[in-house]
Structure formats: structure tokens, C-alpha cells
Design an enzyme around this catalytic site. Structure first.
Site, PDB file in Angstrom:
ATOM      1  N   LYS A   1       1.080  10.097   5.722  1.00 31.19           N
ATOM      2  CA  LYS A   1       1.226   8.709   6.171  1.00 31.19           C
ATOM      3  C   LYS A   1       2.506   8.060   5.661  1.00 31.19           C
ATOM      4  O   LYS A   1       2.597   6.845   5.553  1.00 31.19           O
ATOM      5  CB  LYS A   1      -0.015   7.914   5.740  1.00 31.19           C
TER       6      LYS A   1
ATOM      7  N   GLU B   1       7.405  -6.553   1.155  1.00 35.44           N
ATOM      8  CA  GLU B   1       6.201  -6.368   1.982  1.00 35.44           C
ATOM      9  C   GLU B   1       5.215  -7.520   1.767  1.00 35.44           C
ATOM     10  O   GLU B   1       4.675  -8.083   2.714  1.00 35.44           O
ATOM     11  CB  GLU B   1       5.500  -5.048   1.625  1.00 35.44           C
TER      12      GLU B   1
ATOM     13  N   LYS C   1      -2.304  -1.496  -3.816  1.00 38.59           N
ATOM     14  CA  LYS C   1      -3.140  -0.313  -3.718  1.00 38.59           C
ATOM     15  C   LYS C   1      -2.285   0.949  -3.764  1.00 38.59           C
ATOM     16  O   LYS C   1      -1.279   0.988  -3.066  1.00 38.59           O
ATOM     17  CB  LYS C   1      -3.898  -0.390  -2.391  1.00 38.59           C
TER      18      LYS C   1
ATOM     19  N   TYR D   1     -15.355   1.048  -6.722  1.00 37.53           N
ATOM     20  CA  TYR D   1     -16.608   1.764  -6.472  1.00 37.53           C
ATOM     21  C   TYR D   1     -17.544   1.655  -7.680  1.00 37.53           C
ATOM     22  O   TYR D   1     -18.701   2.043  -7.600  1.00 37.53           O
ATOM     23  CB  TYR D   1     -16.317   3.229  -6.131  1.00 37.53           C
TER      24      TYR D   1
ATOM     25  N   LYS E   1       0.852  -1.184   0.000  1.00 36.46           N
ATOM     26  CA  LYS E   1       0.000   0.000   0.000  1.00 36.46           C
ATOM     27  C   LYS E   1       0.891   1.238   0.000  1.00 36.46           C
ATOM     28  O   LYS E   1       1.726   1.413   0.885  1.00 36.46           O
ATOM     29  CB  LYS E   1      -0.911  -0.017   1.229  1.00 36.46           C
TER      30      LYS E   1
ATOM     31  N   ARG F   1     -10.932   9.822   2.071  1.00 34.28           N
ATOM     32  CA  ARG F   1     -10.802  10.480   3.386  1.00 34.28           C
ATOM     33  C   ARG F   1     -11.923  11.484   3.588  1.00 34.28           C
ATOM     34  O   ARG F   1     -12.383  11.693   4.712  1.00 34.28           O
ATOM     35  CB  ARG F   1      -9.416  11.111   3.522  1.00 34.28           C
TER      36      ARG F   1
ATOM     37  N   SER G   1     -10.394   5.616  -4.430  1.00 38.40           N
ATOM     38  CA  SER G   1     -11.362   6.713  -4.572  1.00 38.40           C
ATOM     39  C   SER G   1     -10.927   7.765  -5.586  1.00 38.40           C
ATOM     40  O   SER G   1     -11.746   8.249  -6.375  1.00 38.40           O
ATOM     41  CB  SER G   1     -11.582   7.352  -3.204  1.00 38.40           C
TER      42      SER G   1
HETATM   43  C1  PBG Z   1      -7.621   3.202   5.718  1.00 32.17           C
HETATM   44  C2  PBG Z   1      -7.888   3.122   4.272  1.00 32.17           C
HETATM   45  C3  PBG Z   1      -7.703   4.100   3.278  1.00 32.17           C
HETATM   46  C4  PBG Z   1      -8.220   3.563   2.109  1.00 32.17           C
HETATM   47  C5  PBG Z   1      -8.677   2.268   2.401  1.00 32.17           C
HETATM   48  N1  PBG Z   1      -8.447   2.012   3.738  1.00 32.17           N
HETATM   49  C6  PBG Z   1      -7.191   5.487   3.356  1.00 32.17           C
HETATM   50  C7  PBG Z   1      -5.822   5.747   3.759  1.00 32.17           C
HETATM   51  O1  PBG Z   1      -4.980   4.846   3.915  1.00 32.17           O
HETATM   52  O2  PBG Z   1      -5.541   6.930   3.968  1.00 32.17           O
HETATM   53  C8  PBG Z   1      -8.298   4.290   0.796  1.00 32.17           C
HETATM   54  C9  PBG Z   1      -9.299   3.774  -0.170  1.00 32.17           C
HETATM   55  C10 PBG Z   1      -9.636   4.704  -1.282  1.00 32.17           C
HETATM   56  O3  PBG Z   1      -9.012   5.753  -1.485  1.00 32.17           O
HETATM   57  O4  PBG Z   1     -10.587   4.369  -2.008  1.00 32.17           O
HETATM   58  N2  PBG Z   1      -6.356   2.980   6.151  1.00 32.17           N
END
Ligand code: PBG
Length: 334
Positions: free
Chosen positions: A226, A242, A257, A322, A203, A213, A283
């Protein structure tokens, strides 16, 4: 590998196999179907609520009763799995994300009610603290530092809380070190041996999570970024390390991701580990396609299908998207 000798033009004409729809269908190498989709949905407190998410045109936050209706729709379309994410009421967010451990939080309510009404759809629940913390981070904060081992302990309890409510697949998205093994142990120690783990294994620290968010209400909250736990977008070998670690710790399935900007990672992960491998079309990827579609700048339906095909072509066994409902409808209608 020896390749057969290929005759040259004009004996070979590549366009012959493309001459009509039926001919193209005969030689198509990858296909997508509703079986490939996991549908992420957003939950909100209340009843009979469907609240649009402005940065994700076509996506709504749903109260739990509406989420049950959505789960039925997904099941009826042949989508195997649904992934609820909570927009936790602001007054329930705190430093330690303690609402994540509440057995009556939005996720647990949704798990129970969906399991009850639609037992034949899988439920994948996200393990991370960001929808529950007042600072928007996925873990516990000490000054500016995200604590690793202390966070993992809470994540284990969060995973158990979700499993007790009926979650079928636990999906840790927090990127703390060692959490897959710890969660596997925690689940097994309470007789949840058959609860699966899908690791958000590779990720990346991506700007494409912005609309998510917004949807869960953690964007305004988030202090800093992050990058001390999510991966640097420049790295590939690190992604393989990982993923390898998560597999060794007991992951049943792995995820890469975001999706489209990381197809190279997806391809390498699938080729290297031969694991059930998933891509998350996040998203921001959704928002780009939906916004351009709304403006008439691209054909949204075709962009949706083409983007989903790219994941299959790169080696994914499935996609969190989505677009799941819209794409499944289109595929079912032929
Ligand atoms: C939570 C999480 C996130 C997403 C899925 N689980 C956001 C992040 O890590 O800040 C993002 C999913 C998306 O953008 O559709 N840790």
C-alpha cells in the site's frame, strides 16, 4: 520560559516523591481511564459466532448478535465508542468493493442493531474498500494503479451508507487525497451535519497491520503493498502536511497510526494543531504484547497499561486499542 532554580543533591532527592504508592499517585502526570478507549471489533457473518483470530490471542470475530452483547459490555465498562470492522464473506468481494455500498452489509447491520440496543455508545465506522475488494486494496485498481478521484466518489457513498445505518463517526482510513472534504460535503448534502469525521490523517505503510488483515480476511488477497497511498515510515514533516490538509477539509478529530512506533508523530501533531488527536495501537502491536505475554516473557497486563500510558503521555486524547475491555476492567477494579 524561566525555570525555578533547583537545589542540588543532597537537598534534592528525586526518590522522595516515589517512596510509596500513595506518593506516586499524588504526582502522576498522566492517567488513563476507560474514557480514553475506542474498541475495534471484528464482525463475521452468521449467528451466535465467536471465532478466535489466531494472530491476535484473545480477540474474536463476532457475529452481529454477539457484537451487540460486546457493545453492552463496553458501555457498562465506561468505554465511549466501538469500531466495527467486517470480515466480508469471500463470495461478496469483488474488484470494486461493491459490498461496501450494500445497505445490509455487516457494518450496517451492526450499526442498526447496536444503535437500537445500546444507544448510548458511539459507533465509529471505517471508510476504505479493503475488506470488500477481491484484491485487498483500499481503492479501485487500474492495472497496478490505485485510482484516487474515482475511489473518493465511492468512499463518499460508503460513508453515506454507514451514516444512514446510524454510524456516529466516519473514519476514512484509505489515505486517498481529498477524501475528507468530499465526504464532509456528501454527508452535509444529505443532512448528516452532526456526523463526525475522524481522519486517519497520518497513516503509515506499516507491517504492523498484518494480524488485522488476517482478521478481516484481506491478507491472502492483497496484491502488492500500500506504499503508493499510505505514508513512508521515514517521514515526519509529511505527516504534519497530511494532518493539516485533513483539518482544513473538515476533520473533527485526527488520528496517527500505528501507535507506539510513531509516538514522535503523535506528539508533534498534537503540539502543532491542538486538535482532538487519537492513536491507533494496531493489530501487530497488540499481537506482540499478547504473544510475549502468553509465552511468559513479559507481564501482559503491565505491558498493556504501560503502552496505553505512552499514548497519553505523548499527547493523545484517546486510543483505539484491542485491549480496551481488558484495560477498562483493570482500571475499574483499581
Ligand atoms: C483499512 C484498515 C487497516 C487497519 C485499519 N483500517 C488495514 C490497512 O490499512 O491495511 C489496520 C488496523 C490494525 O492493524 O489494527 N484500510
Amino acid at each position: 520560559m524561566t525555570r525555578p532554580l533547583t537545589p542540588e543533591f543532597p537537598a534534592i532527592r528525586m526518590r522522595r516523591n516515589r517512596k510509596s504508592d500513595w506518593a506516586r499517585r499524588m504526582v502522576r502526570e498522566t492517567r488513563i481511564s476507560p474514557d480514553d478507549f475506542i474498541w475495534p471489533i471484528f464482525l463475521i457473518d452468521g449467528e451466535n459466532i465467536r471465532q478466535p483470530v489466531p494472530s491476535m490471542p484473545g480477540v474474536e470475530r463476532l457475529s452481529v448478535d454477539q457484537a451487540v452483547i460486546a457493545a453492552k459490555e463496553a458501555r457498562d465498562l465506561g468505554i465511549p465508542c466501538i469500531a466495527p470492522f467486517p470480515n466480508t464473506p469471500a463470495n461478496l468481494r469483488d474488484e470494486n468493493g461493491s459490498e461496501a455500498l450494500n445497505s445490509d452489509n455487516l457494518i450496517c447491520q451492526a450499526c442498526r442493531e447496536i444503535k437500537d440496543a445500546v444507544p448510548d455508545i458511539g459507533i465509529l465506522t471505517d471508510v476504505a474498500l479493503d475488506p470488500y475488494t477481491s484484491h485487498g486494496h483500499d481503492g479501485l485498481l487500474d492495472g497496478d494503479t490505485i485510482l484516487n478521484d474515482e475511489t473518493v466518489e465511492i468512499l463518499c457513498r460508503q460513508a453515506l451508507n454507514q451514516a444512514k445505518a446510524g454510524a456516529d463517526i466516519i473514519a476514512p482510513s484509505d489515505m486517498m487525497d481529498g477524501r475528507i472534504g468530499a465526504i464532509r460535503q456528501a454527508l452535509d448534502s444529505e443532512s448528516f451535519q452532526s456526523v463526525q469525521i475522524m481522519a486517519y490523517a497520518a497513516k503509515f505503510a506499516s507491517c504492523f497491520y498484518g494480524p488485522f488483515r488476517d482478521a478481516v480476511g484481506s491478507e491472502a488477497q492483497l496484491k502488492g503493498d500500500k506504499r503508493t497511498y499510505q505514508m513512508d515510515p521515514g517521514n515526519t514533516d509529511e505527516a504534519l502536511r497530511e494532518v493539516g490538509l485533513d483539518i482544513n477539509e473538515g476533520a473533527d478529530m485526527v488520528m496517527v497510526k500505528p501507535g507506539m512506533p510513531y509516538l514522535d508523530i503523535l506528539h508533534r501533531v498534537k503540539e502543532t494543531y491542538l486538535m482532538p488527536t487519537f492513536a491507533y495501537q494496531v493489530s501487530g502491536e497488540y499481537a506482540m504484547i499478547a504473544a510475549a505475554g502468553q509465552n511468559g516473557w513479559i507481564d501482559q497486563d503491565r505491558a498493556m497499561i504501560e503502552s496505553l500510558q505512552s499514548f497519553k503521555r505523548a499527547g493523545a486524547d484517546g486510543v483505539l486499542t484491542y485491549f480496551a475491555i481488558a484495560a477498562a476492567r483493570m482500571l475499574n477494579d483499581g
